[in-house]
Scaffold this motif. Structure first.
Motif, PDB file in Angstrom:
ATOM      1  N   ILE A  41      -4.056   6.768  -0.374  1.00 24.51           N
ATOM      2  CA  ILE A  41      -2.728   6.389   0.116  1.00 24.51           C
ATOM      3  C   ILE A  41      -1.675   6.356  -0.995  1.00 24.51           C
ATOM      4  O   ILE A  41      -0.517   6.673  -0.780  1.00 24.51           O
ATOM      5  CB  ILE A  41      -2.794   5.052   0.895  1.00 24.51           C
ATOM      6  CG1 ILE A  41      -1.452   4.796   1.590  1.00 24.51           C
ATOM      7  CG2 ILE A  41      -3.182   3.895   0.011  1.00 24.51           C
ATOM      8  CD1 ILE A  41      -1.517   3.765   2.674  1.00 24.51           C
ATOM      9  N   TYR A  42      -2.099   6.035  -2.252  1.00 18.71           N
ATOM     10  CA  TYR A  42      -1.082   5.978  -3.310  1.00 18.71           C
ATOM     11  C   TYR A  42      -0.586   7.359  -3.706  1.00 18.71           C
ATOM     12  O   TYR A  42       0.478   7.494  -4.296  1.00 18.71           O
ATOM     13  CB  TYR A  42      -1.579   5.186  -4.529  1.00 18.71           C
ATOM     14  CG  TYR A  42      -2.903   5.649  -5.096  1.00 18.71           C
ATOM     15  CD1 TYR A  42      -4.086   5.031  -4.707  1.00 18.71           C
ATOM     16  CD2 TYR A  42      -2.965   6.688  -6.013  1.00 18.71           C
ATOM     17  CE1 TYR A  42      -5.304   5.451  -5.205  1.00 18.71           C
ATOM     18  CE2 TYR A  42      -4.185   7.111  -6.526  1.00 18.71           C
ATOM     19  CZ  TYR A  42      -5.349   6.489  -6.114  1.00 18.71           C
ATOM     20  OH  TYR A  42      -6.552   6.910  -6.612  1.00 18.71           O
ATOM     21  N   ARG A  43      -1.354   8.412  -3.406  1.00 14.09           N
ATOM     22  CA  ARG A  43      -0.853   9.780  -3.640  1.00 14.09           C
ATOM     23  C   ARG A  43       0.027  10.213  -2.467  1.00 14.09           C
ATOM     24  O   ARG A  43       1.079  10.799  -2.647  1.00 14.09           O
ATOM     25  CB  ARG A  43      -2.014  10.763  -3.804  1.00 14.09           C
ATOM     26  CG  ARG A  43      -2.742  10.654  -5.110  1.00 14.09           C
ATOM     27  CD  ARG A  43      -2.005  11.372  -6.258  1.00 14.09           C
ATOM     28  NE  ARG A  43      -2.404  10.796  -7.521  1.00 14.09           N
ATOM     29  CZ  ARG A  43      -1.735   9.847  -8.158  1.00 14.09           C
ATOM     30  NH1 ARG A  43      -0.599   9.388  -7.677  1.00 14.09           N
ATOM     31  NH2 ARG A  43      -2.177   9.338  -9.288  1.00 14.09           N
ATOM     32  N   SER A  76       7.879   4.593   3.331  1.00 15.70           N
ATOM     33  CA  SER A  76       7.799   3.817   4.568  1.00 15.70           C
ATOM     34  C   SER A  76       8.740   2.627   4.538  1.00 15.70           C
ATOM     35  O   SER A  76       8.875   1.953   3.526  1.00 15.70           O
ATOM     36  CB  SER A  76       6.381   3.284   4.769  1.00 15.70           C
ATOM     37  OG  SER A  76       5.465   4.340   4.760  1.00 15.70           O
ATOM     38  N   ASN A 117       1.954   7.675   7.578  1.00 13.77           N
ATOM     39  CA  ASN A 117       2.067   7.133   6.222  1.00 13.77           C
ATOM     40  C   ASN A 117       0.726   6.711   5.618  1.00 13.77           C
ATOM     41  O   ASN A 117       0.689   6.159   4.522  1.00 13.77           O
ATOM     42  CB  ASN A 117       3.102   6.006   6.150  1.00 13.77           C
ATOM     43  CG  ASN A 117       2.743   4.810   7.004  1.00 13.77           C
ATOM     44  OD1 ASN A 117       1.589   4.601   7.353  1.00 13.77           O
ATOM     45  ND2 ASN A 117       3.741   4.025   7.353  1.00 13.77           N
ATOM     46  N   MET A 121      10.406   6.953  -5.075  1.00 12.57           N
ATOM     47  CA  MET A 121       9.450   7.974  -5.497  1.00 12.57           C
ATOM     48  C   MET A 121       9.908   9.362  -5.075  1.00 12.57           C
ATOM     49  O   MET A 121       9.153  10.330  -5.209  1.00 12.57           O
ATOM     50  CB  MET A 121       8.068   7.664  -4.933  1.00 12.57           C
ATOM     51  CG  MET A 121       7.471   6.410  -5.537  1.00 12.57           C
ATOM     52  SD  MET A 121       5.680   6.454  -5.597  1.00 12.57           S
ATOM     53  CE  MET A 121       5.222   5.346  -4.331  1.00 12.57           C
ATOM     54  N   LEU A 143       0.821  -1.208   0.000  1.00 14.20           N
ATOM     55  CA  LEU A 143       0.000   0.000   0.000  1.00 14.20           C
ATOM     56  C   LEU A 143       0.857   1.260   0.000  1.00 14.20           C
ATOM     57  O   LEU A 143       0.528   2.251  -0.635  1.00 14.20           O
ATOM     58  CB  LEU A 143      -0.938   0.014   1.209  1.00 14.20           C
ATOM     59  CG  LEU A 143      -2.140  -0.926   1.109  1.00 14.20           C
ATOM     60  CD1 LEU A 143      -2.873  -0.987   2.434  1.00 14.20           C
ATOM     61  CD2 LEU A 143      -3.073  -0.481  -0.006  1.00 14.20           C
ATOM     62  N   THR A 144       1.994   1.205   0.723  1.00 19.54           N
ATOM     63  CA  THR A 144       2.839   2.394   0.779  1.00 19.54           C
ATOM     64  C   THR A 144       3.772   2.475  -0.431  1.00 19.54           C
ATOM     65  O   THR A 144       4.608   3.352  -0.507  1.00 19.54           O
ATOM     66  CB  THR A 144       3.677   2.427   2.066  1.00 19.54           C
ATOM     67  OG1 THR A 144       4.461   1.239   2.127  1.00 19.54           O
ATOM     68  CG2 THR A 144       2.806   2.537   3.285  1.00 19.54           C
ATOM     69  N   ARG A 145       3.663   1.507  -1.343  1.00 14.69           N
ATOM     70  CA  ARG A 145       4.443   1.564  -2.571  1.00 14.69           C
ATOM     71  C   ARG A 145       3.529   1.735  -3.781  1.00 14.69           C
ATOM     72  O   ARG A 145       3.860   1.310  -4.886  1.00 14.69           O
ATOM     73  CB  ARG A 145       5.329   0.339  -2.709  1.00 14.69           C
ATOM     74  CG  ARG A 145       6.619   0.456  -1.902  1.00 14.69           C
ATOM     75  CD  ARG A 145       7.288  -0.891  -1.737  1.00 14.69           C
ATOM     76  NE  ARG A 145       8.557  -0.808  -1.012  1.00 14.69           N
ATOM     77  CZ  ARG A 145       8.704  -0.418   0.252  1.00 14.69           C
ATOM     78  NH1 ARG A 145       7.661  -0.008   0.941  1.00 14.69           N
ATOM     79  NH2 ARG A 145       9.905  -0.420   0.819  1.00 14.69           N
ATOM     80  N   GLY A 146       2.389   2.318  -3.547  1.00 13.90           N
ATOM     81  CA  GLY A 146       1.536   2.766  -4.639  1.00 13.90           C
ATOM     82  C   GLY A 146       0.749   1.691  -5.368  1.00 13.90           C
ATOM     83  O   GLY A 146       0.314   1.902  -6.495  1.00 13.90           O
ATOM     84  N   SER A 152       1.777   8.321  -0.630  1.00 19.24           N
ATOM     85  CA  SER A 152       3.044   7.586  -0.660  1.00 19.24           C
ATOM     86  C   SER A 152       4.094   8.249  -1.539  1.00 19.24           C
ATOM     87  O   SER A 152       5.280   7.979  -1.402  1.00 19.24           O
ATOM     88  CB  SER A 152       2.818   6.158  -1.165  1.00 19.24           C
ATOM     89  OG  SER A 152       1.849   5.526  -0.390  1.00 19.24           O
ATOM     90  N   GLU A 153       3.668   9.097  -2.470  1.00 19.79           N
ATOM     91  CA  GLU A 153       4.654   9.802  -3.284  1.00 19.79           C
ATOM     92  C   GLU A 153       5.417  10.804  -2.433  1.00 19.79           C
ATOM     93  O   GLU A 153       6.525  11.203  -2.762  1.00 19.79           O
ATOM     94  CB  GLU A 153       3.960  10.526  -4.453  1.00 19.79           C
ATOM     95  CG  GLU A 153       3.398   9.541  -5.453  1.00 19.79           C
ATOM     96  CD  GLU A 153       2.552  10.202  -6.521  1.00 19.79           C
ATOM     97  OE1 GLU A 153       2.393  11.431  -6.493  1.00 19.79           O
ATOM     98  OE2 GLU A 153       2.049   9.457  -7.382  1.00 19.79           O
ATOM     99  N   GLY A 173      -2.180   0.669  -4.977  1.00 17.86           N
ATOM    100  CA  GLY A 173      -3.589   0.970  -5.198  1.00 17.86           C
ATOM    101  C   GLY A 173      -3.851   1.968  -6.309  1.00 17.86           C
ATOM    102  O   GLY A 173      -4.994   2.270  -6.623  1.00 17.86           O
ATOM    103  N   ASP A 174      -2.795   2.486  -6.914  1.00 21.63           N
ATOM    104  CA  ASP A 174      -2.972   3.495  -7.960  1.00 21.63           C
ATOM    105  C   ASP A 174      -3.777   2.937  -9.132  1.00 21.63           C
ATOM    106  O   ASP A 174      -3.363   1.955  -9.748  1.00 21.63           O
ATOM    107  CB  ASP A 174      -1.586   3.953  -8.446  1.00 21.63           C
ATOM    108  CG  ASP A 174      -1.681   5.237  -9.255  1.00 21.63           C
ATOM    109  OD1 ASP A 174      -2.694   5.427  -9.944  1.00 21.63           O
ATOM    110  OD2 ASP A 174      -0.735   6.040  -9.190  1.00 21.63           O
ATOM    111  N   SER A 232      11.859   2.507  -0.914  1.00 19.25           N
ATOM    112  CA  SER A 232      10.931   3.533  -0.432  1.00 19.25           C
ATOM    113  C   SER A 232      11.407   4.941  -0.795  1.00 19.25           C
ATOM    114  O   SER A 232      10.654   5.900  -0.652  1.00 19.25           O
ATOM    115  CB  SER A 232      10.716   3.401   1.071  1.00 19.25           C
ATOM    116  OG  SER A 232      11.914   3.638   1.733  1.00 19.25           O
TER     117      SER A 232
END
Lengths: 232, 483
Positions: B77-79, B86, B50, B158, A188-191, B81-82, A193-194, B155
């Protein structure tokens, strides 16, 4: 050592699955199995290729002796082993090759290429990532069992298969649960879900060797289909 | 850069909030360490930053966490995370692919960056982290430290402005922690804002700009590095914190001996060799060594120095070379007999929990059932006896595993890295349990990289290098130098 394209691999999987439905004469089955084993050798796993080849030969020998097996329990058992289990041997060969040598990134690339949905792509890629983990986990669990005095030797394992299974799969599943939840956080923290379009740095090669092996595979497949139809 | 105001959070099934009105600011380019005992809410705080709360963990969130003036909950969350990278504790469970290059590419592929740009970024990041030589390796073949390096690198792909690290040193050895510190320094120089959740503090001296101390879900203190360094033993202990400076606790050594009625067990090994492959040089080579149950022995050494091989041979998991001899009190023993006399508590105890209840777990394969009540009481397990082991916290699981080791009645217990990821309280608990085992006459061997823990637990320290014991001493000294 030469790489085998993911497209060729895809063909192998289809081929092996189709074989399940066909009853073929022993020499042809052997030829097809040898064809599958040759992939291990091509990618440089010569030892593994040799070992699987030996297994194929034993099964071919067993299957060709099917007529002389006695009409009793051990005879039926042998028949089941060589003919019944022998039937899924091609699948085992292809699975052993795929799991040991397929890069997850290529697999994901192929699945995206054929527009497989995201809900399929992610679980399959995580599944492939799990296999090496399970092997490591299994070794650790066996060690832990020895200290508890459970199934200390392989003999004990064979004698109490159900009990042993339980002691292996409880920690195995507990661990898998923990790993799965950690992986979810990382994903999830590596995108992951984009919803936008994905890209890939994977370059897919398809060499002349791939073309040759695919052609060979198609010929064998054709022979199989022809023989099966002719018999029917 | 990052501002939390009156942040409270209660997990869905929990009766108590895990965060209670936490307010803090973390400035641009600063490294903030959030510390405190297990269960104090520091990991929960990292999850709010995060975005895993509320994306993955559901519950009641109050107050807000602003990044660059915008609340974390305002974006998917995907925005987020940029902007916020984490890193998690376990290096084994945070990668997706099986080779380093595609692992680094993974976050950018997910967000649809063009392949050429990804390649370029991989080269940049690999250069920054000094991992260019690892790019084409299989991730499973890497050491724990290397894996953690890849996780941090991935991590950073990005190019986030904030990096949240949740106990990144938890599963690492001394050397890997040293290179972790180096890379954190390099990222700090590049202006990255970092939030570090940690128990082990020693490697952060000189790196951290702020220390936030939490307890029971509240932010109780904000210390400068100078104030942190100035804390004496008792005031540190009162906060449940581990040492920032390792030399400070040299004097807190373990007692020299404990009176036991029993004559001590002596385990002697001679000409011990072990080779993983016939054609290779032996991974282990011990001429003559005697271990006594009077001492708790600490085995130290770098990765691959032969510590685990030594432990595996002593406990009978591996069969040593032909001329090797292992004898207990003068009687020679086979590998099979060694397994019957030994027990090992793994670094990851999840592999050795088999039962449906804690009580069943403690009694599985137990020979000293007479000690059951006493051990349950000593290890504070009485109120947990009916629980399923997998529902316990990490520290509780470890206590169950150690309880099972004691009740097994075996004469040798080896503990492999028993304090990875433990806070001060739990570390002291493990020391207490080992002291108890020793008083029962059990021979205890500890494999550890944890200087603070070794110093207060062991009476004897054996250093391994290239499969041989090269130093055998009653004093630990500085661990990194001793290796």
């Amino acid at each position: 050592m030469r790489p085998i394209s993911i497209y060729t691999r895809f063909l192998l999987v289809i081929f092996a699955n189709a074989l399940i439905f066909l009853t073929l004469p022993t020499p042809l089955v052997l030829a097809i199995n040898i064809y599958f084993c040759s992939f291990q050798v091509i990618v440089g796993r010569v030892r593994k290729g040799q070992a699987w080849l030996l297994v194929c030969l034993v099964f071919a020998l067993g299957a060709s002796l099917a007529m002389v097996f006695p009409e009793n329990l051990p005879g039926h058992y042998l028949l089941f082993l060589f003919v019944g289990v022998g039937r899924v041997l091609p699948l085992v060969l292809v699975a052993a090759f795929m799991m040991g040598t397929t890069k997850v990134s290529e697999l994901v690339y192929l699945m995206r290429k054929i527009h497989a949905p995201q809900w399929l792509v992610i679980p399959v890629s995580v599944l492939f990532r799990f296999f090496p983990t399970v092997r490591h986990d299994y070794a650790q669990i066996r060690r832990a069992m020895k200290f508890r005095g459970i199934a200390v030797t392989t003999g004990d394992m064979v004698r109490h298969p159900m009990r042993t299974m339980e002691y292996i799969y409880v920690p195995l599943l507990n661990n898998a649960t923990n790993v799965a939840s950690d992986l979810t956080s990382a994903a999830l923290t590596r995108g992951i879900g984009d919803p936008g379009p994905k890209t890939s740095i994977q370059r897919i090669v398809f060499t002349r060797l791939d073309a040759l092996m695919c052609a060979l595979g198609l010929v064998l497949m054709g022979c199989g289909a022809y023989v099966a139809m002719f018999q029917a | 850069m990052l501002q939390c105001s009156r942040l409270s959070f209660t997990y869905e099934d929990a009766s108590q909030p895990s965060l209670k009105e936490v307010s803090c600011r973390m400035g641009q380019g600063r490294l903030t360490v959030v510390t405190g005992p297990s269960g104090c809410g520091k990991t929960t705080l990292s999850r709010v930053i995060n975005g895993l709360i509320p994306e993955l963990y559901e519950g009641k969130l109050e107050g807000e966490c602003l990044i660059g003036g915008e609340p974390t909950t305002a974006r998917p969350i995907y925005r987020l995370s940029e902007q916020v990278g984490s890193v998690f504790q376990n290096p084994k469970t945070q990668f997706f692919t099986t080779d380093v290059r595609s692992e680094l590419a993974f976050p950018l592929e997910n967000t649809g960056v063009q392949p050429e740009a990804i390649q370029e970024r991989i080269d940049q990041v690999a250069d920054l982290f000094g991992i260019t030589q690892l790019l084409d390796r299989d991730i499973f073949s890497l050491s724990g430290g290397e894996k953690q390096m890849i996780a941090i690198a991935s991590s950073c792909m990005m190019d986030p402005q904030i990096l949240v690290l949740d106990e990144p040193s938890g599963n690492l050895d001394v050397e890997a922690v040293a290179s972790l510190a180096r890379i954190l320094g390099r990222l700090k120089d590049r202006g990255l804002t970092m939030v570090l959740i940690e128990h082990r503090l020693y490697y952060l001296d000189g790196l951290a700009d702020d220390f936030l101390v939490m307890k029971d879900g509240r932010l109780t203190e904000h210390l400068t590095p100078t104030a942190m360094r100035g804390l004496d033993g008792p005031s540190r202990q009162a906060r449940g914190l581990r040492a920032l400076n390792l030399d400070a606790n040299e004097d807190a050594s373990a007692p020299a001996s404990v009176a036991t009625e029993k004559t001590p067990d002596l385990l002697r090994v001679r000409n011990l060799t072990y080779a993983y492959h016939h054609d290779q040089a032996p991974a282990l080579n011990v001429d003559d060594l005697t271990l006594s149950s009077e001492d708790v022995t600490g085995i130290i050494g770098r990765n691959g120095a032969g510590k685990s091989t030594f432990a595996s041979v002593l406990t009978g998991l591996l069969k040593p070379g032909d001329r090797s001899e292992i004898s207990l009190n003068g009687t020679k023993q086979t590998a099979r007999e060694r397994v019957e006399d030994s027990y090992m508590v793994f670094q990851d105890v999840n592999y050795q929990l088999f039962s449906e209840t804690v009580e069943g777990e403690m009694l599985l394969g137990a020979r000293r059932t007479d000690l059951f009540r006493e051990v349950a009481q000593k290890l504070d397990l009485e109120r947990l006896l009916g629980r399923h082991p997998n529902t316990l916290s990490g520290g509780e699981k470890q206590r169950v595993a150690i309880a099972a080791a004691i009740l097994s009645g075996k004469r040798l217990v080896v503990l492999d890295e028993p304090t990875s990821g433990l806070d001060l309280l739990h570390m002291n608990q493990v020391t207490g349990m080992i002291r108890y085992m020793r008083s029962l006459g059990v021979m205890v061997i500890v494999i550890s990289h944890d200087q603070e823990f070794l110093a207060q637990t062991c009476q004897r320290f054996i250093t391994f290098r290239q499969g041989r014991p090269v130093r055998d001493s009653r004093k630990l000294g500085n661990l990194l130098q001793a290796l």
